[in-house]
Write a protein that holds these residues in place. Structure first.
Motif, PDB file in Angstrom:
ATOM      1  N   ASP A   1       0.806  -1.227   0.000  1.00 51.29           N
ATOM      2  CA  ASP A   1       0.000   0.000   0.000  1.00 51.29           C
ATOM      3  C   ASP A   1       0.840   1.279   0.000  1.00 51.29           C
ATOM      4  OD1 ASP A   1      -2.387  -1.278  -0.110  1.00 51.29           O
ATOM      5  OD2 ASP A   1      -2.980  -0.926   1.959  1.00 51.29           O
ATOM      6  N   ARG A   2       2.149   1.131  -0.118  1.00 48.00           N
ATOM      7  CA  ARG A   2       3.065   2.277  -0.167  1.00 48.00           C
ATOM      8  C   ARG A   2       2.988   3.147   1.083  1.00 48.00           C
ATOM      9  NH1 ARG A   2       2.949   4.485  -6.474  1.00 48.00           N
ATOM     10  NH2 ARG A   2       3.494   2.481  -7.438  1.00 48.00           N
ATOM     11  N   LEU A   3       2.909   2.471   2.215  1.00 43.20           N
ATOM     12  CA  LEU A   3       2.924   3.167   3.494  1.00 43.20           C
ATOM     13  C   LEU A   3       4.350   3.207   4.032  1.00 43.20           C
ATOM     14  CD1 LEU A   3      -0.173   1.477   5.182  1.00 43.20           C
ATOM     15  CD2 LEU A   3      -0.084   3.767   4.184  1.00 43.20           C
ATOM     16  N   SER A   4       4.649   4.217   4.831  1.00 40.66           N
ATOM     17  CA  SER A   4       5.915   4.260   5.552  1.00 40.66           C
ATOM     18  C   SER A   4       5.736   3.442   6.830  1.00 40.66           C
ATOM     19  CB  SER A   4       6.288   5.711   5.884  1.00 40.66           C
ATOM     20  OG  SER A   4       7.514   5.747   6.582  1.00 40.66           O
ATOM     21  N   VAL A   5       6.041   2.166   6.735  1.00 39.93           N
ATOM     22  CA  VAL A   5       5.617   1.184   7.737  1.00 39.93           C
ATOM     23  C   VAL A   5       6.510   1.203   8.973  1.00 39.93           C
ATOM     24  CG1 VAL A   5       5.131  -1.262   8.132  1.00 39.93           C
ATOM     25  CG2 VAL A   5       4.755  -0.259   5.865  1.00 39.93           C
ATOM     26  N   ASP A   6       5.873   1.159  10.142  1.00 45.66           N
ATOM     27  CA  ASP A   6       6.585   0.989  11.417  1.00 45.66           C
ATOM     28  C   ASP A   6       6.528  -0.464  11.895  1.00 45.66           C
ATOM     29  OD1 ASP A   6       7.209   3.800  11.816  1.00 45.66           O
ATOM     30  OD2 ASP A   6       5.079   4.073  12.210  1.00 45.66           O
ATOM     31  N   TYR A   7       5.341  -1.085  11.748  1.00 44.26           N
ATOM     32  CA  TYR A   7       5.141  -2.434  12.270  1.00 44.26           C
ATOM     33  C   TYR A   7       4.367  -3.286  11.268  1.00 44.26           C
ATOM     34  CZ  TYR A   7       6.224  -0.029  16.646  1.00 44.26           C
ATOM     35  OH  TYR A   7       6.821   0.731  17.621  1.00 44.26           O
ATOM     36  N   GLN A   8       4.575  -4.591  11.383  1.00 48.14           N
ATOM     37  CA  GLN A   8       3.799  -5.558  10.604  1.00 48.14           C
ATOM     38  C   GLN A   8       3.087  -6.512  11.557  1.00 48.14           C
ATOM     39  OE1 GLN A   8       5.369  -7.518   7.159  1.00 48.14           O
ATOM     40  NE2 GLN A   8       6.978  -5.974   6.854  1.00 48.14           N
ATOM     41  N   LEU A   9       1.867  -6.854  11.201  1.00 53.35           N
ATOM     42  CA  LEU A   9       1.105  -7.841  11.968  1.00 53.35           C
ATOM     43  C   LEU A   9       1.039  -9.129  11.156  1.00 53.35           C
ATOM     44  CD1 LEU A   9      -0.757  -8.433  14.477  1.00 53.35           C
ATOM     45  CD2 LEU A   9      -2.669  -7.911  12.941  1.00 53.35           C
TER      46      LEU A   9
ATOM     47  N   ASN B   1       8.765  -5.313  14.307  1.00 53.03           N
ATOM     48  CA  ASN B   1       9.268  -3.982  13.965  1.00 53.03           C
ATOM     49  C   ASN B   1       9.774  -4.036  12.529  1.00 53.03           C
ATOM     50  OD1 ASN B   1      11.224  -1.762  13.619  1.00 53.03           O
ATOM     51  ND2 ASN B   1      10.824  -1.367  15.783  1.00 53.03           N
ATOM     52  N   ASP B   2       9.205  -3.220  11.659  1.00 47.29           N
ATOM     53  CA  ASP B   2       9.557  -3.289  10.243  1.00 47.29           C
ATOM     54  C   ASP B   2      10.980  -2.803   9.981  1.00 47.29           C
ATOM     55  OD1 ASP B   2       8.303  -3.913   7.565  1.00 47.29           O
ATOM     56  OD2 ASP B   2       9.061  -1.883   7.147  1.00 47.29           O
ATOM     57  N   LYS B   3      11.513  -1.976  10.867  1.00 42.63           N
ATOM     58  CA  LYS B   3      12.870  -1.443  10.673  1.00 42.63           C
ATOM     59  C   LYS B   3      13.939  -2.447  11.084  1.00 42.63           C
ATOM     60  CE  LYS B   3      11.169   2.676   9.599  1.00 42.63           C
ATOM     61  NZ  LYS B   3       9.719   2.412   9.792  1.00 42.63           N
ATOM     62  N   THR B   4      13.694  -3.170  12.198  1.00 40.73           N
ATOM     63  CA  THR B   4      14.704  -4.096  12.727  1.00 40.73           C
ATOM     64  C   THR B   4      14.385  -5.559  12.436  1.00 40.73           C
ATOM     65  OG1 THR B   4      13.594  -4.310  14.865  1.00 40.73           O
ATOM     66  CG2 THR B   4      15.135  -2.474  14.603  1.00 40.73           C
ATOM     67  N   GLY B   5      13.121  -5.862  12.128  1.00 38.25           N
ATOM     68  CA  GLY B   5      12.712  -7.246  11.894  1.00 38.25           C
ATOM     69  C   GLY B   5      12.483  -8.035  13.168  1.00 38.25           C
ATOM     70  N   LYS B   6      12.650  -7.390  14.319  1.00 41.38           N
ATOM     71  CA  LYS B   6      12.482  -8.087  15.591  1.00 41.38           C
ATOM     72  C   LYS B   6      11.009  -8.177  15.979  1.00 41.38           C
ATOM     73  CE  LYS B   6      16.994  -6.892  17.553  1.00 41.38           C
ATOM     74  NZ  LYS B   6      17.718  -6.231  18.687  1.00 41.38           N
ATOM     75  N   ILE B   7      10.657  -9.279  16.663  1.00 43.01           N
ATOM     76  CA  ILE B   7       9.290  -9.465  17.153  1.00 43.01           C
ATOM     77  C   ILE B   7       9.087  -8.607  18.398  1.00 43.01           C
ATOM     78  CG2 ILE B   7       7.632 -11.099  18.107  1.00 43.01           C
ATOM     79  CD1 ILE B   7       8.947 -13.272  16.418  1.00 43.01           C
ATOM     80  N   VAL B   8       8.100  -7.734  18.342  1.00 42.44           N
ATOM     81  CA  VAL B   8       7.783  -6.854  19.466  1.00 42.44           C
ATOM     82  C   VAL B   8       6.945  -7.577  20.508  1.00 42.44           C
ATOM     83  CG1 VAL B   8       6.600  -4.718  20.132  1.00 42.44           C
ATOM     84  CG2 VAL B   8       7.891  -4.815  17.983  1.00 42.44           C
ATOM     85  N   ALA B   9       5.974  -8.362  20.047  1.00 37.86           N
ATOM     86  CA  ALA B   9       5.075  -9.082  20.961  1.00 37.86           C
ATOM     87  C   ALA B   9       4.359 -10.184  20.205  1.00 37.86           C
ATOM     88  CB  ALA B   9       4.064  -8.113  21.583  1.00 37.86           C
ATOM     89  N   GLY B  10       3.903 -11.175  20.948  1.00 39.18           N
ATOM     90  CA  GLY B  10       3.130 -12.268  20.368  1.00 39.18           C
ATOM     91  C   GLY B  10       2.038 -12.703  21.330  1.00 39.18           C
ATOM     92  N   GLU B  11       0.917 -13.149  20.789  1.00 38.12           N
ATOM     93  CA  GLU B  11      -0.214 -13.524  21.652  1.00 38.12           C
ATOM     94  C   GLU B  11      -1.136 -14.476  20.888  1.00 38.12           C
ATOM     95  OE1 GLU B  11      -1.480 -14.330  24.474  1.00 38.12           O
ATOM     96  OE2 GLU B  11      -1.105 -12.320  25.304  1.00 38.12           O
TER      97      GLU B  11
ATOM     98  N   GLN C   1      -1.737  -1.172  22.418  1.00 30.91           N
ATOM     99  CA  GLN C   1      -0.967  -0.947  23.638  1.00 30.91           C
ATOM    100  C   GLN C   1       0.527  -1.270  23.453  1.00 30.91           C
ATOM    101  OE1 GLN C   1      -3.148  -3.477  26.298  1.00 30.91           O
ATOM    102  NE2 GLN C   1      -4.726  -1.944  26.728  1.00 30.91           N
ATOM    103  N   ARG C   2       0.898  -1.772  22.258  1.00 33.36           N
ATOM    104  CA  ARG C   2       2.275  -2.234  22.061  1.00 33.36           C
ATOM    105  C   ARG C   2       2.998  -1.574  20.891  1.00 33.36           C
ATOM    106  NH1 ARG C   2      -0.532  -5.580  24.825  1.00 33.36           N
ATOM    107  NH2 ARG C   2       0.439  -6.953  26.349  1.00 33.36           N
ATOM    108  N   VAL C   3       2.331  -0.719  20.165  1.00 33.69           N
ATOM    109  CA  VAL C   3       2.998  -0.041  19.056  1.00 33.69           C
ATOM    110  C   VAL C   3       3.087   1.461  19.324  1.00 33.69           C
ATOM    111  CG1 VAL C   3       2.220  -1.784  17.413  1.00 33.69           C
ATOM    112  CG2 VAL C   3       0.867   0.298  17.730  1.00 33.69           C
TER     113      VAL C   3
END
Length: 202
Positions: free
Chosen positions: A118-126, A152-162, A200-202
């Motif tokens: 969608d050509r967004l400046s992405v911070d996070y991916q779900l 985190n779209d910049k680092t590729g690290k998982i921020v949270a999981g549930e 609550q996490r982004v």
């Protein structure tokens, strides 16, 4: 050679015509289209405060049994069947992706939300996976279960999981309207939990 009475000929012709009509009616009934059902996003979601973060929602991953338009019914733990003459309005993962995005938009927790590409400046991916989306015939309940990971779209690290799950009793027998209504209600509860947790996490 004996001649066939005229009345006998007429009776035979009428019988043939009636048979053709009945056959045509049976074909029409047998070929009648499946009833099509949709899912809805919750609208009464907790509202976020300051909008923050841009989220991309990937299409959920699902096994072949539920990666389609057919509505799954499980008579017991291991058997899988489908609700006859009933279907979703689109492939289930694609339909769930659309309702997730709509839910985030309704809650207004994020600056923006969309799909990959969608050509967004992405911070996070779900990233989500559908573990269950079915009618449990043994208990008479609709079961919806999703796993979710925020990366985190910049680092590729998982921020949270549930893991999110909801069960909703059917009102009456397992039919197209009762099954899809129960699944829709269970999904709304799952999406409410998912959106609040994400906000609550982004």
């Amino acid at each position: 050679m004996a001649r066939t009475p005229f009345r006998t000929v007429l009776a035979a012709a009428a019988a043939v015509a009636l048979g053709l009509q009945l056959s045509a009616c049976s074909s029409l009934i047998a070929g009648s289209p499946d009833a099509t059902y949709d899912l809805t996003a919750p609208s009464d979601l907790p509202r976020g405060g300051v909008r923050r973060g841009v989220l991309v929602v990937a299409e959920p991953v699902a096994v072949a049994v539920i990666d389609g338009q057919r509505i799954v019914v499980k008579p017991n733990g291991g058997q899988v069947t489908y609700l006859p003459k009933s279907q979703w309005s689109d492939r289930l993962p694609k339909l769930l992706q659309a309702r997730m995005i709509e839910s985030y938009e309704n809650a207004a927790w994020l600056r923006s939300v969309g799909r990959p590409g969608d050509r967004l400046s992405v911070d996070y991916q779900l990233v989500t996976e559908v573990r269950a989306f079915q009618i449990d015939a043994a208990t008479g309940e609709a079961v919806v279960e999703l796993t979710a990971k925020i990366t985190n779209d910049k680092t590729g690290k998982i921020v949270a999981g549930e893991v999110f799950q909801a069960r909703q009793p059917l009102t009456g027998a397992v039919t197209g309207p009762s099954a899809t209504q129960a699944l829709d209600q269970a999904l709304k509860r799952v999406l409410t939990g998912l959106v609040t947790w994400t906000g609550q996490r982004v």
